[in-house]
Each structure stands twice: as C-alpha cells, then as structure tokens.
Design a protein around this motif. Sequence first.
Motif, PDB file in Angstrom:
ATOM      1  N   ARG A  78      25.440   4.950  64.219  1.00  0.00           N
ATOM      2  CA  ARG A  78      24.794   5.813  63.221  1.00  0.00           C
ATOM      3  C   ARG A  78      24.594   7.228  63.770  1.00  0.00           C
ATOM      4  O   ARG A  78      24.796   8.204  63.076  1.00  0.00           O
ATOM      5  CB  ARG A  78      23.447   5.228  62.782  1.00  0.00           C
ATOM      6  CG  ARG A  78      23.528   3.911  62.061  1.00  0.00           C
ATOM      7  CD  ARG A  78      23.921   4.055  60.643  1.00  0.00           C
ATOM      8  NE  ARG A  78      22.897   4.830  59.944  1.00  0.00           N
ATOM      9  CZ  ARG A  78      23.027   5.289  58.727  1.00  0.00           C
ATOM     10  NH1 ARG A  78      24.120   5.061  58.066  1.00  0.00           N
ATOM     11  NH2 ARG A  78      22.077   5.988  58.155  1.00  0.00           N
ATOM     12  N   ARG A  91      26.694  10.740  62.417  1.00  0.00           N
ATOM     13  CA  ARG A  91      25.789  11.577  61.625  1.00  0.00           C
ATOM     14  C   ARG A  91      26.383  12.922  61.199  1.00  0.00           C
ATOM     15  O   ARG A  91      26.255  13.297  60.032  1.00  0.00           O
ATOM     16  CB  ARG A  91      24.491  11.787  62.379  1.00  0.00           C
ATOM     17  CG  ARG A  91      23.436  12.445  61.542  1.00  0.00           C
ATOM     18  CD  ARG A  91      22.102  12.360  62.212  1.00  0.00           C
ATOM     19  NE  ARG A  91      21.641  13.724  62.433  1.00  0.00           N
ATOM     20  CZ  ARG A  91      20.845  14.096  63.390  1.00  0.00           C
ATOM     21  NH1 ARG A  91      20.415  13.224  64.255  1.00  0.00           N
ATOM     22  NH2 ARG A  91      20.459  15.325  63.502  1.00  0.00           N
ATOM     23  N   ARG A 105      28.648  12.342  58.226  1.00  0.00           N
ATOM     24  CA  ARG A 105      27.896  11.979  57.028  1.00  0.00           C
ATOM     25  C   ARG A 105      27.241  13.205  56.409  1.00  0.00           C
ATOM     26  O   ARG A 105      27.243  13.370  55.192  1.00  0.00           O
ATOM     27  CB  ARG A 105      26.827  10.932  57.351  1.00  0.00           C
ATOM     28  CG  ARG A 105      27.379   9.539  57.586  1.00  0.00           C
ATOM     29  CD  ARG A 105      26.291   8.477  57.558  1.00  0.00           C
ATOM     30  NE  ARG A 105      25.065   8.819  58.242  1.00  0.00           N
ATOM     31  CZ  ARG A 105      24.805   8.582  59.530  1.00  0.00           C
ATOM     32  NH1 ARG A 105      25.713   8.000  60.271  1.00  0.00           N
ATOM     33  NH2 ARG A 105      23.658   8.919  60.056  1.00  0.00           N
ATOM     34  N   GLU A 106      26.701  14.084  57.260  1.00  0.00           N
ATOM     35  CA  GLU A 106      26.055  15.306  56.751  1.00  0.00           C
ATOM     36  C   GLU A 106      27.080  16.228  56.087  1.00  0.00           C
ATOM     37  O   GLU A 106      26.787  16.822  55.056  1.00  0.00           O
ATOM     38  CB  GLU A 106      25.326  16.027  57.877  1.00  0.00           C
ATOM     39  CG  GLU A 106      24.079  15.313  58.320  1.00  0.00           C
ATOM     40  CD  GLU A 106      23.425  15.969  59.538  1.00  0.00           C
ATOM     41  OE1 GLU A 106      23.980  16.948  60.061  1.00  0.00           O
ATOM     42  OE2 GLU A 106      22.341  15.492  59.925  1.00  0.00           O
ATOM     43  N   GLU A 107      28.275  16.340  56.674  1.00  0.00           N
ATOM     44  CA  GLU A 107      29.317  17.169  56.067  1.00  0.00           C
ATOM     45  C   GLU A 107      29.725  16.614  54.715  1.00  0.00           C
ATOM     46  O   GLU A 107      29.899  17.362  53.757  1.00  0.00           O
ATOM     47  CB  GLU A 107      30.536  17.246  56.983  1.00  0.00           C
ATOM     48  CG  GLU A 107      30.398  18.220  58.116  1.00  0.00           C
ATOM     49  CD  GLU A 107      31.639  18.255  58.989  1.00  0.00           C
ATOM     50  OE1 GLU A 107      32.716  17.811  58.523  1.00  0.00           O
ATOM     51  OE2 GLU A 107      31.535  18.727  60.132  1.00  0.00           O
ATOM     52  N   ARG A 108      29.910  15.296  54.621  1.00  0.00           N
ATOM     53  CA  ARG A 108      30.293  14.689  53.345  1.00  0.00           C
ATOM     54  C   ARG A 108      29.193  14.863  52.309  1.00  0.00           C
ATOM     55  O   ARG A 108      29.480  15.114  51.132  1.00  0.00           O
ATOM     56  CB  ARG A 108      30.619  13.208  53.541  1.00  0.00           C
ATOM     57  CG  ARG A 108      31.965  12.977  54.190  1.00  0.00           C
ATOM     58  CD  ARG A 108      32.370  11.524  54.128  1.00  0.00           C
ATOM     59  NE  ARG A 108      31.460  10.630  54.811  1.00  0.00           N
ATOM     60  CZ  ARG A 108      31.477  10.350  56.110  1.00  0.00           C
ATOM     61  NH1 ARG A 108      32.388  10.928  56.865  1.00  0.00           N
ATOM     62  NH2 ARG A 108      30.628   9.515  56.646  1.00  0.00           N
ATOM     63  N   LYS A 109      27.948  14.771  52.753  1.00  0.00           N
ATOM     64  CA  LYS A 109      26.824  14.946  51.832  1.00  0.00           C
ATOM     65  C   LYS A 109      26.772  16.375  51.309  1.00  0.00           C
ATOM     66  O   LYS A 109      26.562  16.603  50.128  1.00  0.00           O
ATOM     67  CB  LYS A 109      25.514  14.605  52.534  1.00  0.00           C
ATOM     68  CG  LYS A 109      24.324  14.515  51.594  1.00  0.00           C
ATOM     69  CD  LYS A 109      23.019  14.315  52.314  1.00  0.00           C
ATOM     70  CE  LYS A 109      23.012  13.072  53.175  1.00  0.00           C
ATOM     71  NZ  LYS A 109      21.733  12.858  53.850  1.00  0.00           N
ATOM     72  N   GLN A 110      27.017  17.356  52.181  1.00  0.00           N
ATOM     73  CA  GLN A 110      26.978  18.762  51.770  1.00  0.00           C
ATOM     74  C   GLN A 110      28.161  19.118  50.882  1.00  0.00           C
ATOM     75  O   GLN A 110      28.023  19.882  49.939  1.00  0.00           O
ATOM     76  CB  GLN A 110      26.961  19.677  52.976  1.00  0.00           C
ATOM     77  CG  GLN A 110      25.640  19.670  53.709  1.00  0.00           C
ATOM     78  CD  GLN A 110      25.673  20.502  54.978  1.00  0.00           C
ATOM     79  OE1 GLN A 110      26.717  20.993  55.377  1.00  0.00           O
ATOM     80  NE2 GLN A 110      24.526  20.636  55.618  1.00  0.00           N
ATOM     81  N   SER A 111      29.345  18.576  51.169  1.00  0.00           N
ATOM     82  CA  SER A 111      30.506  18.906  50.347  1.00  0.00           C
ATOM     83  C   SER A 111      30.437  18.218  48.988  1.00  0.00           C
ATOM     84  O   SER A 111      30.943  18.743  48.013  1.00  0.00           O
ATOM     85  CB  SER A 111      31.799  18.517  51.069  1.00  0.00           C
ATOM     86  OG  SER A 111      31.879  17.102  51.206  1.00  0.00           O
ATOM     87  N   GLY A 112      29.784  17.065  48.934  1.00  0.00           N
ATOM     88  CA  GLY A 112      29.637  16.348  47.658  1.00  0.00           C
ATOM     89  C   GLY A 112      28.542  16.933  46.783  1.00  0.00           C
ATOM     90  O   GLY A 112      28.543  16.792  45.575  1.00  0.00           O
ATOM     91  N   ALA A 113      27.587  17.635  47.403  1.00  0.00           N
ATOM     92  CA  ALA A 113      26.456  18.177  46.634  1.00  0.00           C
ATOM     93  C   ALA A 113      26.765  19.499  46.006  1.00  0.00           C
ATOM     94  O   ALA A 113      27.671  20.176  46.213  1.00  0.00           O
ATOM     95  CB  ALA A 113      25.242  18.343  47.562  1.00  0.00           C
TER      96      ALA A 113
END
Length: 164
Positions: free
Chosen positions: A149, A153, A156-164
């Motif tokens: 995890r 991390r 995961r943060e990059e995917r979260k920012q690009s998806g938002a």
Amino acid sequence: MAERRPMKASDLMGLAAAAGQEAREVAARRRMATIRLTEEERHACTDDLAEQFAIGRLDEDELHRRVDLLNDAVTHGDLQPVFAGLPAPSLYKPAPRKRGRWRWAAFVGAVWMALPFALTGLVFLVFGREIAAAIFGLPALAWVFFAYRWASRPGREERKQSGA
C-alpha cells in the motif's frame, strides 16, 4: 554589529540542493552551447522574456533589445547576452524526476524480510500448530500488505487526481 546565527543542517541541505540544481542548469547550457536553436526553443525563450517583462525585471526598451538579440541568435551559446542578469530560460531546467521507483525497491526488501516469517508460519501450519502459524505468518502478511500500500501510494494519488 549584526549577530550571525549558526547554520543548521537543514540550511546546508537546502543550499546544497540549490547548488546542485544550478550546476545541472549550467551543465545543460554548456552542453547545448554549440547546438543551433529551433523555432520552438526561440518561442520558449520569447515567452521567458515576456514573463520577465510582466513581473517588472525588464522595461519595454530592454525587452525589445533582448528580443532582437534573440532573433539574431543562431546557437544556444548566443543566448548568454539575451538572458544576462535574468534567471536561466526554461530550456535548461531539467525535467522533474519521476517519483516512487525507490518505493518499489523498498517493497521488495520488505517482502524479503517477511519471507522467512511467512515460511515459518507455513511450516507451523503444516505441522498442526495453528497458533504459532498465526503468530509468525499473519504479521508477515500484514507487513507485506502495508508495504505494498505504501509503495503504490504515488500511483494511486496520480490516478485519483487525473480522474477527478
């Protein structure tokens, strides 16, 4: 007389990092000194000069003089007088390094550290010692899970920012 405060380790590290960054920019400038300018690079330098004008480092006459020098420049070495007294153009700033690769190396080390405990837990489980298997195996598996995890991390943060 002004009192000098003692240097802290964090001050020295910051100075060393800044010196390293500046040395990389100077080395890039030196390597590119004999290479001819492209139109794209010329436009990037024009944008840098316009930015310096916008923040007030250049007046209008100085901007026009430097833009004329830029248009007459043939090689990267000819940009020296254009940016004299100004920050280095963005052409020579190194690309930011990708982060997170060292985390995966640390994850591999964590797995290797947990492996003997997981195998010992498996041996205890095979020989009917469930409590001993849980004492050895479960913390090792939890260690690997949390290390995974932690290592994943940044992605995961990059995917979260690009998806938002």
